[in-house]
Design an enzyme around this catalytic site. Structure first.
Site, PDB file in Angstrom:
ATOM      1  N   HIS A   1     114.447  31.354 -20.878  1.00 21.61           N
ATOM      2  CA  HIS A   1     113.060  31.829 -20.839  1.00 21.61           C
ATOM      3  C   HIS A   1     113.189  33.349 -20.732  1.00 21.61           C
ATOM      4  CE1 HIS A   1     108.779  31.425 -19.185  1.00 21.61           C
ATOM      5  NE2 HIS A   1     109.090  32.655 -18.854  1.00 21.61           N
TER       6      HIS A   1
ATOM      7  N   ASP B   1     106.663  23.259 -26.033  1.00 22.98           N
ATOM      8  CA  ASP B   1     106.408  23.805 -24.692  1.00 22.98           C
ATOM      9  C   ASP B   1     105.175  23.108 -24.081  1.00 22.98           C
ATOM     10  OD1 ASP B   1     106.638  25.187 -22.351  1.00 22.98           O
ATOM     11  OD2 ASP B   1     106.075  27.141 -23.164  1.00 22.98           O
TER      12      ASP B   1
ATOM     13  N   HIS C   1     107.495  19.721 -20.820  1.00 22.49           N
ATOM     14  CA  HIS C   1     107.436  19.579 -19.364  1.00 22.49           C
ATOM     15  C   HIS C   1     106.745  18.256 -19.022  1.00 22.49           C
ATOM     16  CE1 HIS C   1     108.741  23.760 -18.648  1.00 22.49           C
ATOM     17  NE2 HIS C   1     108.069  24.010 -19.763  1.00 22.49           N
ATOM     18  N   LEU C   2     107.500  17.336 -18.444  1.00 28.49           N
ATOM     19  CA  LEU C   2     106.938  16.016 -18.127  1.00 28.49           C
ATOM     20  C   LEU C   2     106.507  15.891 -16.661  1.00 28.49           C
ATOM     21  CD1 LEU C   2     109.244  13.626 -20.221  1.00 28.49           C
ATOM     22  CD2 LEU C   2     106.927  14.424 -20.740  1.00 28.49           C
ATOM     23  N   ARG C   3     106.843  16.882 -15.856  1.00 24.10           N
ATOM     24  CA  ARG C   3     106.324  17.032 -14.479  1.00 24.10           C
ATOM     25  C   ARG C   3     106.800  15.976 -13.480  1.00 24.10           C
ATOM     26  NH1 ARG C   3     105.299  21.996 -15.815  1.00 24.10           N
ATOM     27  NH2 ARG C   3     103.310  22.458 -16.790  1.00 24.10           N
TER      28      ARG C   3
ATOM     29  N   HIS D   1     110.779  29.578 -26.870  1.00 25.71           N
ATOM     30  CA  HIS D   1     109.451  30.138 -27.187  1.00 25.71           C
ATOM     31  C   HIS D   1     109.408  31.639 -27.473  1.00 25.71           C
ATOM     32  CE1 HIS D   1     109.667  30.951 -22.893  1.00 25.71           C
ATOM     33  NE2 HIS D   1     109.372  29.713 -22.543  1.00 25.71           N
TER      34      HIS D   1
HETATM   35 ZN   LIG Z   1     109.422  29.047 -20.651  1.00 24.40          ZN
END
Ligand SMILES: [Zn+2]
Length: 424
Positions: A176, A304, A59-61, A229
């Site tokens: 997810h 993650d 996640h690079l936001r 994950h």
């Molecule tokens: Zn997730």
């Protein structure tokens, strides 16, 4: 040209584990030097030379949450962690829903990124689970997969259509897999420790029910499912059986789910930095995840990486946001498995290189001549103490602060450029 001489070259994709030189000509790996080239020679004897790591889950936001992370800071952290390819998840603001969203992310990455950034688009528009995103459009623009990560796709029928679509666009749907109804406000693994701490638990079944559902839908459609994950032993068993039955599924595990357990929450009282999604589970679950990784049920490790602002963790445990800033500690944390002889070093390198690349059909994670010059130099034995304040990521959230890790990244070369150097 760059010539790395005398290192132990570990390239599990081609079965190599030998003392050899590695040659880089501009942005490519080559097997012999061209005459008259200007050559930088770096002595890496005593160290390990491996392909740059490939992370399918990061996640690079940016755009939207630049106070938490940016492409510049996230990719700098990646370089320090040995990662040369990042698949960036779509839970930005705006989310990555269209071809032009993918293009603008790639434009921003060309400007700011230290390593390769590959966009993951959303599965449903704005990740709200109502309508499929423009997957074909995004695939054409360069999206490598689709995911509503951070949330499950609640509707089974929409997930079915997404998987049907995955066949047309030849990209996986990354799930997810977690039943939001069963999470029901839970904040950690449902087990004895949650009872002791007085915190609401998330049962393993929240994951297993959606893993089973998604596997059934992948079987029904023939679509390409990727499970993000995994965290429970039974989920590993479900994937193992589905693979044996010919379902097209790949799966990943995060370093923290593989190495840590829910006990990490008590290393410091109610350590919000150990609150993750899915939660850290029992030692038995971690053991089953490791077995799954070793036998190929789980294809690879993915970080993650979830940077958070200080304020989002400096609160009550049940108010804290989830996630670990993981790029800079992944290798050192995973090396615990090698030092305890649970995993060999080539197995670990494989789980970070050709296996993630192979899962999504990406042409990276290899030292074969002609491939992109993505290379890391590693010292498997050098010990260091994790100091989150020194992270290059804006996210300082880690439960490993103050702990000693053995295994460090000495140099990272991405696309032929030295993007990180630590004592070499
Ligand atoms: Zn997730």
């Amino acid at each position: 040209m760059i010539r790395l001489i005398g290192g132990r070259v570990i390239d599990p994709g081609s079965g190599r584990d030998e003392i050899a030189d590695v040659l880089i000509d501009n942005d490519r790996l080559v097997d012999r030097a061209t005459p008259n080239g200007d050559t930088t020679v770096i002595d890496v004897s005593g160290y390990v030379v491996a392909p740059g790591f490939v992370d399918l889950h990061c996640h690079l936001r940016e755009p939207g949450y630049e106070d938490t992370e940016t492409i510049a800071t996230g990719t700098r952290a990646a370089a320090a962690g040995g990662f040369t390819t990042l698949c960036a998840l779509a839970d930005t603001r705006p989310s990555i829903d269209t071809g032009s969203d993918v293009e603008s992310l790639l434009t921003q990455a060309r400007r700011d990124a230290m390593v390769r950034v590959l966009p993951v688009g959303t599965t449903t528009k704005q990740r709200d689970g109502a309508e499929l995103s423009e997957m074909a459009d995004m695939a054409d623009a360069g999206a490598v997969a689709f995911s509503d990560d951070g949330r499950a796709v609640r509707s089974a029928s929409l997930m079915r259509h997404a998987l049907e679509y995955s066949l047309l666009v030849e990209r996986p749907i990354s799930s997810h897999a977690q039943d939001p109804d069963l999470v029901d406000g839970g904040v950690m693994h449902e087990g004895p420790l949650a009872t002791v701490l007085g915190l609401k638990g998330i049962p393993r079944e929240a994951e297993e029910i959606f893993v089973a559902r998604d596997l059934a839908l992948a079987g029904l459609t023939g679509g390409r499912l990727h499970l993000a994950h995994l965290s429970t032993a039974a989920a590993v068993g479900l994937v193992r059986r589905a693979k044996a039955a010919g379902v097209r599924v790949t799966a990943e595990v995060a370093p923290h789910n593989l190495v840590l357990s829910d006990a990490a929450i008590t290393a410091r009282p109610y350590d919000t930095n150990a609150r993750t999604d899915p939660p850290l589970r029992s030692v038995e679950d971690s053991r089953a995840l490791l077995e799954g990784l070793r036998d190929g049920t789980i294809d690879c490790v993915a970080t993650d990486h979830s940077p958070r602002r200080w304020i989002d963790k400096a609160c009550e445990f049940d108010q804290a946001k989830t996630g670990i800033s993981g790029l800079e500690t992944a290798f050192g944390l995973l090396m615990r498995l090698v030092h305890s002889r649970a995993l060999s070093l080539p197995e670990l390198v494989g789980a970070l290189t050709h296996r993630p690349a192979g899962a999504w059909g990406l042409p990276y994670g290899t030292l074969q001549p002609g491939a992109a010059a993505d290379v890391v130099v590693l010292d498997p034995d050098q010990a260091w103490v994790v100091d989150p304040e020194r992270f290059l990521s804006k996210g300082k959230n880690t439960p490993l602060g103050g702990q000693t890790l053995r295994g460090t990244v000495l140099m990272t070369i991405a696309n032929g450029s030295i993007v990180y150097r630590n004592g070499l």
